[in-house]
Enzyme design. Structure first.
Site, PDB file in Angstrom:
ATOM      1  N   ASP A   1      -0.079   2.279  -7.581  1.00  0.00           N
ATOM      2  CA  ASP A   1       1.090   1.620  -6.111  1.00  0.00           C
ATOM      3  C   ASP A   1       1.336   0.301  -7.456  1.00  0.00           C
ATOM      4  OD1 ASP A   1       1.795   0.010  -4.075  1.00  0.00           O
ATOM      5  OD2 ASP A   1      -0.527  -0.788  -4.394  1.00  0.00           O
TER       6      ASP A   1
ATOM      7  N   GLU B   1       2.343  -3.108  -5.751  1.00  0.00           N
ATOM      8  CA  GLU B   1       2.248  -4.833  -4.904  1.00  0.00           C
ATOM      9  C   GLU B   1       0.572  -4.167  -5.192  1.00  0.00           C
ATOM     10  OE1 GLU B   1       4.702  -6.875  -1.855  1.00  0.00           O
ATOM     11  OE2 GLU B   1       5.761  -4.843  -2.485  1.00  0.00           O
TER      12      GLU B   1
ATOM     13  N   GLU C   1       1.022  -9.224  -4.688  1.00  0.00           N
ATOM     14  CA  GLU C   1       1.935  -9.361  -3.243  1.00  0.00           C
ATOM     15  C   GLU C   1       3.102 -10.191  -3.237  1.00  0.00           C
ATOM     16  OE1 GLU C   1       1.901  -6.698  -1.349  1.00  0.00           O
ATOM     17  OE2 GLU C   1      -0.244  -5.783  -1.764  1.00  0.00           O
TER      18      GLU C   1
ATOM     19  N   ARG D   1       8.972  -7.918   9.543  1.00  0.00           N
ATOM     20  CA  ARG D   1       9.436  -8.887   8.488  1.00  0.00           C
ATOM     21  C   ARG D   1      11.143  -9.427   9.391  1.00  0.00           C
ATOM     22  NH1 ARG D   1       6.264  -5.609   4.030  1.00  0.00           N
ATOM     23  NH2 ARG D   1       4.314  -6.525   4.080  1.00  0.00           N
TER      24      ARG D   1
ATOM     25  N   SER E   1       6.349   2.336  -5.172  1.00  0.00           N
ATOM     26  CA  SER E   1       5.941   1.590  -3.865  1.00  0.00           C
ATOM     27  C   SER E   1       6.550   2.057  -3.569  1.00  0.00           C
ATOM     28  CB  SER E   1       6.500   0.861  -4.994  1.00  0.00           C
ATOM     29  OG  SER E   1       6.430  -0.623  -4.557  1.00  0.00           O
ATOM     30  N   ASP E   2       6.398   0.922  -1.745  1.00  0.00           N
ATOM     31  CA  ASP E   2       7.209   1.248  -0.532  1.00  0.00           C
ATOM     32  C   ASP E   2       7.907  -0.206  -1.032  1.00  0.00           C
ATOM     33  OD1 ASP E   2       6.865   3.610   0.700  1.00  0.00           O
ATOM     34  OD2 ASP E   2       4.560   2.105   1.481  1.00  0.00           O
TER      35      ASP E   2
END
Length: 201
Positions: free
Chosen positions: A9, A11, A17, A48, A92-93
């Site tokens: 991953d 972040e 983050e 968001r 990663s997203d």
């Protein structure tokens, strides 16, 4: 000889983050929510984008914050050592529009992530996920072409790839996630994580 590939991953594992940094830069506390708090990524991203729209913030403002973010202390050294031992992909997203400056600071590792839909005026209008359950799907795809995966992450959205891998580790995760998944080894330092990965290679 096993064909291993490590999936990490981004972040919380290699860099701070992004949304927390942006929340601090803008003084908008709602943007502090991450996948550690909200397991449903789609819901989190829609939330968001609503907030960005409300405050008239776009891609440029987020990129300005990202330009000030450095990898976590020791992250680049850890990654360099790991890449000498085996293949590594960051899964990663996050989005290509966010990741690039961070990849530069990490020495250009390979990253699989998603993409934002951005209007000409810089407004983020939506996002495109690379695939469904992107992290889990990625490790399953790597396995289907002959790789054994070893995965590590810190959040709810990392659990799929961690649990589907030959070996999986929580890294700098929350007490709640560690308590919920006591069977997953959990580490706090790069030295511990490197040693754990080395032991299963």
């Amino acid at each position: 000889m096993a064909m291993d590939i490590v999936c990490l991953d981004l972040e919380g594992v290699l860099v701070p983050e992004i949304w927390i940094a942006f929340s601090e830069a803008t003084g908008i506390p709602e943007l502090k929510r991450t996948t550690r708090d909200e397991p449903d990524y789609d819901k989190l991203m829609k939330f968001r984008l609503e907030i960005l729209k409300e405050h008239g913030l776009g891609l440029k403002e987020i990129q300005d914050t990202i330009a000030t973010i450095d990898p976590l202390p020791g992250a680049k050294e850890f990654l360099d050592q790991l890449r000498e031992m085996t293949q590594v992909i960051i899964v990663s997203d996050t989005f290509t529009q966010f990741a690039k400056p961070l990849m530069k600071k990490l020495g250009w590792p390979t990253i699989f992530c998603n993409t934002l839909e951005v209007a000409e005026d810089g407004t983020i209008t939506g996002f495109r996920m690379r695939c469904e359950k992107s992290k889990y799907t990625t490790v399953r795809a790597l396995q289907s072409i002959g790789f054994d995966t070893i995965a590590s992450g810190d959040s709810h959205n990392d659990l799929g790839m961690i649990q589907a891998s030959k070996a999986g580790f929580l890294f700098k995760s929350t007490d709640a996630i560690k308590a919920e998944y006591p069977e997953l080894p959990a580490y706090e330092t790069y030295d511990e994580l490197l040693a754990a990965i080395q032991a299963v290679l």
